[in-house]
Structures are given as C-alpha cells and as structure tokens.
Design an enzyme around this catalytic site. Structure first.
Site, PDB file in Angstrom:
ATOM      1  CG  HIS A 109       7.319  10.946  -1.192  1.00  0.00           C
ATOM      2  ND1 HIS A 109       6.441  10.373  -0.303  1.00  0.00           N
ATOM      3  CD2 HIS A 109       7.318  12.282  -0.912  1.00  0.00           C
ATOM      4  CE1 HIS A 109       5.915  11.317   0.466  1.00  0.00           C
ATOM      5  NE2 HIS A 109       6.440  12.489   0.124  1.00  0.00           N
TER       6      HIS A 109
ATOM      7  CG  HIS B  33       5.749  16.361  -2.942  1.00  0.00           C
ATOM      8  ND1 HIS B  33       4.605  16.758  -2.305  1.00  0.00           N
ATOM      9  CD2 HIS B  33       6.418  15.586  -2.049  1.00  0.00           C
ATOM     10  CE1 HIS B  33       4.582  16.237  -1.081  1.00  0.00           C
ATOM     11  NE2 HIS B  33       5.669  15.511  -0.897  1.00  0.00           N
TER      12      HIS B  33
ATOM     13  CG  LEU C 280       8.949  16.434   6.052  1.00  0.00           C
ATOM     14  CD1 LEU C 280      10.146  17.261   5.605  1.00  0.00           C
ATOM     15  CD2 LEU C 280       9.051  16.110   7.540  1.00  0.00           C
TER      16      LEU C 280
HETATM   17 ZN    ZN Z   1       6.124  14.448   0.796  1.00  0.00          ZN
END
Ligand code: ZN
Length: 170
Positions: free
Chosen positions: A139, A143, A98
């Site tokens: 994932h 971050h 995103l």
């Molecule tokens: Zn991401």
C-alpha cells in the site's frame, strides 16, 4: 518533531510519482521523524511522504505482531523502497487510507513480499514481510507511484462512524 497535515484525496500530489532520495541530510531526518509522529498521531500503521505533501520516496510503517499483542510494534522507515519480490499467492483484505478518510475497500495483495531500500542513514536494507505487514508495504509503495487503494479495490464503501475507529488505516 512535528505532526504534519495529511493530504486528502483528490489532492494532485497523491497522484504524482515521487522522486528518489539522494540526500540523507538533516532535512530527510526531520521528514522521517515528522512522518513517524504524524502516523502515530493519526493513528495509522503506515505513511508515505506524498501524504504529507513531500514528493520523495520515503515510507514509514509501524506494525505489531498479528498473533501476539504482547510483542511491541516494530517501526520501519524505508528510503527508496522497492518491491523486489511479490508472491503470486494473493490474499483479499480490507484496507483504508489516511488520505481517504471514511472509506474502505477490498484489495488483493501478495501474501509475501521482499522490500529492498535504504535506511535513514543511506545503508542498504532488505525486509521480508508476510500477511498484513506485506499488505501495508505494498500500500505504501503504491503511494510513491501515485497509486491509491481505491484504484485496485474490487469494492469500495463508506464507513460508518464507529467502523472508522476500528479500521487500521494507512
Ligand atoms: Zn494510504
């Protein structure tokens, strides 16, 4: 609850290491509620706190059964998540983010992982995940250490408008 603005690459906050959560008070509760709302609004299957400009180790993941569409998606919110096991079996899959809209890439991820952390009340939790769900956890945890899928991808490409709609971004 409120939808927060999603930080877009190359914002510096996406490259910093997030801090461990020690305070499970109302601010954290609001953050988690807002992250869930922001993820659903996007829509995406996962979100990490740095993506809403908060440098704390918090992720939310919402993902249904890969095989059975009838099974409602399960929501996970994990505070201070850690990958305690990651299988040496890896699978290549196409990912988006995103925070990097309009791009996708092929990333190798462990097929199975065990995630340890705390729930929103601070109680210890342990989640076993495989397949796509395991990919989403890897994932999102990346971050928290400032790592983006484009760092790990063999190939990254720009999506066409219509592909963008189809891709489950996180
Ligand atoms: Zn991401």
């Amino acid at each position: 609850m409120a939808v927060r603005e999603i930080v877009i690459h190359p914002a510096p906050v996406l490259r910093r290491k997030a801090r461990k959560v020690t305070d499970f008070g109302p601010q954290l509760q609001t953050l988690i509620d807002d992250m869930v709302e922001t993820m659903r609004d996007a829509p995406g299957v996962g979100l990490a706190a740095p993506q809403v400009d908060v440098l704390l180790r918090v992720i939310v993941v919402e993902f249904g059964d890969e095989e059975d569409e009838e099974v409602p998606p399960k929501l996970y919110s994990v505070v201070n998540p850690e990958l305690v096991k990651a299988s040496s079996d890896v699978v290549t899959g196409v990912e988006g983010c995103l925070s990097i809209p309009g791009f996708a890439g092929e990333v190798d991820r462990s097929l199975e992982v065990v995630v340890k952390g705390q729930n929103r009340r601070g109680q210890p939790i342990r989640i076993k995940a495989s397949g796509w769900l395991a990919r989403v956890f890897q994932h999102e945890i990346n971050h928290l250490d400032g790592v983006l899928f484009i760092d790990l991808a063999e190939k990254v490409w720009r999506l066409e408008e219509e592909d963008n709609q189809l891709l489950a971004a996180d």
